[in-house]
Scaffold this motif. Structure first.
Motif, mmCIF file in Angstrom:
data_model
loop_
_atom_site.group_PDB
_atom_site.id
_atom_site.type_symbol
_atom_site.label_atom_id
_atom_site.label_comp_id
_atom_site.label_asym_id
_atom_site.label_seq_id
_atom_site.Cartn_x
_atom_site.Cartn_y
_atom_site.Cartn_z
ATOM 1 N N MET A 24 0.831 -1.204 0.000
ATOM 2 C CA MET A 24 0.000 0.000 0.000
ATOM 3 C C MET A 24 0.866 1.255 0.000
ATOM 4 S SD MET A 24 -2.952 0.452 2.798
ATOM 5 C CE MET A 24 -3.968 1.921 2.804
ATOM 6 N N TYR A 25 0.516 2.199 -0.877
ATOM 7 C CA TYR A 25 1.261 3.470 -0.959
ATOM 8 C C TYR A 25 0.295 4.632 -0.747
ATOM 9 C CZ TYR A 25 4.486 7.054 -2.620
ATOM 10 O OH TYR A 25 5.311 8.160 -2.702
ATOM 11 N N VAL A 26 0.629 5.505 0.177
ATOM 12 C CA VAL A 26 -0.224 6.665 0.455
ATOM 13 C C VAL A 26 0.605 7.939 0.248
ATOM 14 C CG1 VAL A 26 -1.685 7.820 2.167
ATOM 15 C CG2 VAL A 26 -1.498 5.320 2.181
ATOM 16 N N CYS A 27 0.112 8.818 -0.624
ATOM 17 C CA CYS A 27 0.853 10.061 -0.877
ATOM 18 C C CYS A 27 0.881 10.907 0.394
ATOM 19 C CB CYS A 27 0.209 10.857 -2.005
ATOM 20 S SG CYS A 27 0.405 10.040 -3.584
ATOM 21 N N GLY A 28 2.067 11.297 0.764
ATOM 22 C CA GLY A 28 2.225 12.038 2.019
ATOM 23 C C GLY A 28 2.298 13.539 1.784
ATOM 24 N N GLU A 208 8.151 11.409 -8.540
ATOM 25 C CA GLU A 208 8.644 11.042 -7.208
ATOM 26 C C GLU A 208 7.862 9.845 -6.657
ATOM 27 O OE1 GLU A 208 8.364 14.531 -4.759
ATOM 28 O OE2 GLU A 208 9.644 15.723 -6.045
ATOM 29 N N CYS A 209 6.529 9.940 -6.723
ATOM 30 C CA CYS A 209 5.722 8.871 -6.121
ATOM 31 C C CYS A 209 5.814 7.571 -6.924
ATOM 32 C CB CYS A 209 4.269 9.323 -5.978
ATOM 33 S SG CYS A 209 4.082 10.517 -4.632
ATOM 34 N N SER A 210 5.851 7.686 -8.273
ATOM 35 C CA SER A 210 5.999 6.460 -9.085
ATOM 36 C C SER A 210 7.262 5.700 -8.674
ATOM 37 C CB SER A 210 6.134 6.824 -10.574
ATOM 38 O OG SER A 210 4.880 7.072 -11.147
ATOM 39 N N PRO A 233 -4.174 15.972 -11.477
ATOM 40 C CA PRO A 233 -3.409 15.133 -12.394
ATOM 41 C C PRO A 233 -2.467 14.135 -11.713
ATOM 42 C CG PRO A 233 -2.320 17.249 -12.160
ATOM 43 C CD PRO A 233 -3.534 17.292 -11.273
ATOM 44 N N HIS A 234 -2.237 14.272 -10.389
ATOM 45 C CA HIS A 234 -1.120 13.533 -9.789
ATOM 46 C C HIS A 234 -1.204 12.020 -10.019
ATOM 47 C CE1 HIS A 234 2.240 12.774 -7.232
ATOM 48 N NE2 HIS A 234 1.544 12.225 -6.259
ATOM 49 N N HIS A 235 -2.309 11.424 -9.637
ATOM 50 C CA HIS A 235 -2.379 9.959 -9.748
ATOM 51 C C HIS A 235 -2.529 9.499 -11.196
ATOM 52 C CE1 HIS A 235 -3.484 9.473 -5.225
ATOM 53 N NE2 HIS A 235 -2.206 9.689 -5.426
ATOM 54 N N GLU A 236 -3.229 10.283 -11.978
ATOM 55 C CA GLU A 236 -3.351 9.947 -13.412
ATOM 56 C C GLU A 236 -1.942 9.918 -14.028
ATOM 57 O OE1 GLU A 236 -6.845 9.781 -14.898
ATOM 58 O OE2 GLU A 236 -5.472 8.476 -15.943
ATOM 59 N N ASN A 237 -1.127 10.885 -13.655
ATOM 60 C CA ASN A 237 0.231 10.958 -14.207
ATOM 61 C C ASN A 237 1.127 9.860 -13.645
ATOM 62 O OD1 ASN A 237 -0.702 13.128 -15.584
ATOM 63 N ND2 ASN A 237 0.471 14.674 -14.475
ATOM 64 N N GLU A 238 0.916 9.517 -12.391
ATOM 65 C CA GLU A 238 1.688 8.396 -11.829
ATOM 66 C C GLU A 238 1.414 7.119 -12.616
ATOM 67 O OE1 GLU A 238 1.904 7.429 -7.667
ATOM 68 O OE2 GLU A 238 1.344 9.463 -7.116
ATOM 69 N N ILE A 239 0.134 6.897 -12.947
ATOM 70 C CA ILE A 239 -0.220 5.693 -13.713
ATOM 71 C C ILE A 239 0.485 5.728 -15.067
ATOM 72 C CG2 ILE A 239 -2.120 4.535 -14.950
ATOM 73 C CD1 ILE A 239 -3.982 5.296 -12.645
HETATM 74 ZN ZN ZN Z 1 1.978 11.057 -4.662
#
Ligand code: ZN
Ligand code: AMP
Length: 467
Positions: A24-28, A208-210, A233-239
């Motif tokens: 599990m990953y949670v953006c901090g 960073e998160c990816s 856009p953050h999670h869309e871009n991570e994907i």
């Molecule tokens: Zn993040």
């Protein structure tokens, strides 16, 4: 167990990638100030999700980052005339204090973006190699958004309707397309920077998160979570980054908490309508804040108000008083077998545990889970007293303790012993042993053990640790 997945917009059965394990990953938070209570919502909510998985026997690898390189951190560092690491280190330490106050468990790993730059460079290189990214003349590296066929699958937007997200920092450079976003950007004067094949600069926020998720959890993870403003856009871009680089689905379940509002507007630093967790802690025990957050479903907006905090304070007190009373009944409670009536009560307790679990299994409905706890409190208050057997009181108390613990609500405050008190007791125990008063020596060992202090006799004397 059902989890609402932002990808499908449906509640789905949770099936782990690996049996018995959850990755599990949670953006901090971005650490340039004290965290506000809006930031506390995902921390509390996803810590509770983690705790429920653990209660169900899963081994949870929980990763939550600190974003420690960012425009706002740099701005504050310049204002104070210090290095930006001074700012981020200060607020990471403060954030950890707040987390402790809210009884948010430390993550398995709390990675820092600045410690993972080599991984980011490697992923960007891979994306360039595969044609998903390109370098502009000024050294900026962009992601070629339209090349990623599934772009928009999380936010349910189609490419034509999309505009660059409001969180995206506008940069000078030559984007091939409006939708392209930054993976690496050139340094500006006075900013922290790293060497890279493209220019001296720093990573974009999304990469960073990816990279941190990949480093600590692998290419495929079970759950990726954060506040709903991160969907786009953050999670869309991570994907887009992770799936193009790693050739597999990044996260199976995407969970997003709704906002904490104030006067029905999102609480945020930019609007200035926020309370820090630290401010709240001056007025309330942070357990009250935690209880308040969990009194609503995590996907429902929650409006912060003094009335609701007072109601949470009273509700929590009702639970803690009931648990406390059971604790007080225990020492004098009868040792015999449970009576027939008590067995009926225990049956009712089991049903309430099932009700609690059913609520949690239904996409972590903590509001209904708390309602089951209140029913349990009522049952305990009305059916157990000085005549009850130890077995019955213990059973109900342990159940309440456990159900509260899954929500991160502490029912029994361990009285902390100061180091000096511990050492005084150890000295008294040594004397008692010399005097051959072994009963007292054992008694002191037990007192310390109940306070979580473990003693070890070594050749150099007695050593102690906190459990
Ligand atoms: Zn993040
Ligand atoms: P930030 O430091 O702004 O990147 O936010 C850290 C986390 O807090 C992210 O998951 C955000 O979505 C979340 N967050 C920020 N403000 C709120 C709010 N008012 N309500 C709920 N979550 C929030």
């Amino acid at each position: 167990m059902k989890v609402f997945n932002t990808l499908s917009k449906k509640k789905e059965e949770f099936i782990p990638l690996e049996q018995g394990k959850v990755r599990m990953y949670v953006c901090g938070p971005t650490v340039y100030n004290f965290i506000h209570i809006g930031n506390a919502r995902p921390m509390i909510v996803f810590d509770t999700v983690r705790r429920y998985f653990e209660y169900k026997g899963y081994d949870v690898n929980y990763v939550s980052n600190f974003t420690d390189v960012d425009d706002k951190i740099i701005k504050k560092a310049i204002e104070e005339g210090v290095d930006s690491s001074v700012i981020s280190e200060r607020y990471i330490a403060e954030c950890k204090k707040d987390m402790e106050g809210m009884n948010v468990k430390a993550a398995t790993t709390h990675p820092l973006a600045t410690q993972e730059i080599h991984g980011m460079i490697a992923m960007i290189e891979k994306l360039i190699e595969k044609g998903y990214a390109y370098r502009a003349d000024d050294g900026t590296v962009y992601y070629r958004t339209r090349k990623f066929k599934d772009y928009g699958k999380l936010s349910h937007k189609n490419l034509e309707d999309l505009q660059a997200g409001h969180r995206e920092i506008k940069v000078v450079g030559e984007k091939e397309d409006e939708l392209d976003f930054v993976l690496w950007k050139p340094k500006k004067d006075g900013e922290p920077y790293w060497e890279s094949p493209w220019c001296e600069g720093r990573p974009g926020w999304h990469i960073e998160c990816s990279v941190m998720a990949k480093h600590y959890l692998g290419d495929e993870i079970d759950i990726h979570a954060g506040g709903e403003d991160l969907i786009f856009p953050h999670h869309e871009n991570e994907i887009a980054q992770s799936e193009a680089a790693n050739d597999c689905e990044f996260a199976k379940y995407w969970m997003h908490n709704a906002f904490l509002n104030i006067d029905n507007r999102k609480m945020s630093k930019s609007l200035g309508n926020f309370f820090t967790v630290r401010e709240i802690s001056e007025k309330y025990d942070l357990q009250v804040l935690r209880f308040f957050m969990l009194s609503a479903h995590y996907r429902s907006p929650l409006n912060f108000s003094a009335e609701l905090m007072e109601a949470s304070k009273n509700g929590l007190a009702r639970i803690l008083t009931a648990v406390n009373r059971l604790g007080e009944l225990l020492p004098a409670a009868a040792n015999g077998e449970m009576t027939a009536e008590e067995k009926v009560v225990c049956g009712q307790v089991k049903e309430l545990v099932e009700k609690y679990e059913a609520a949690m299994e239904d996409d972590f409905n903590t509001a209904d889970a708390i309602a089951a706890i209140f029913e349990l409190v009522k049952l305990a208050n009305t059916s157990l007293d000085e005549k009850s057997t130890k077995e019955a009181v213990e059973y109900v108390k342990n159940t309440l303790d456990t159900l509260c613990d899954v929500l991160g609500i502490i029912t029994e405050k361990k009285e902390e012993l100061l180091d000096a008190d511990i050492e005084a007791l150890i000295e008294e125990r040594q004397q008692a042993r010399k005097d051959k008063n072994f009963a007292r020596a054992d008694e002191i060992r037990d007192i310390l053990a109940t306070k979580g202090i473990l003693l070890k006799d070594t050749r150099e004397g007695v050593k102690w640790t906190r459990a």
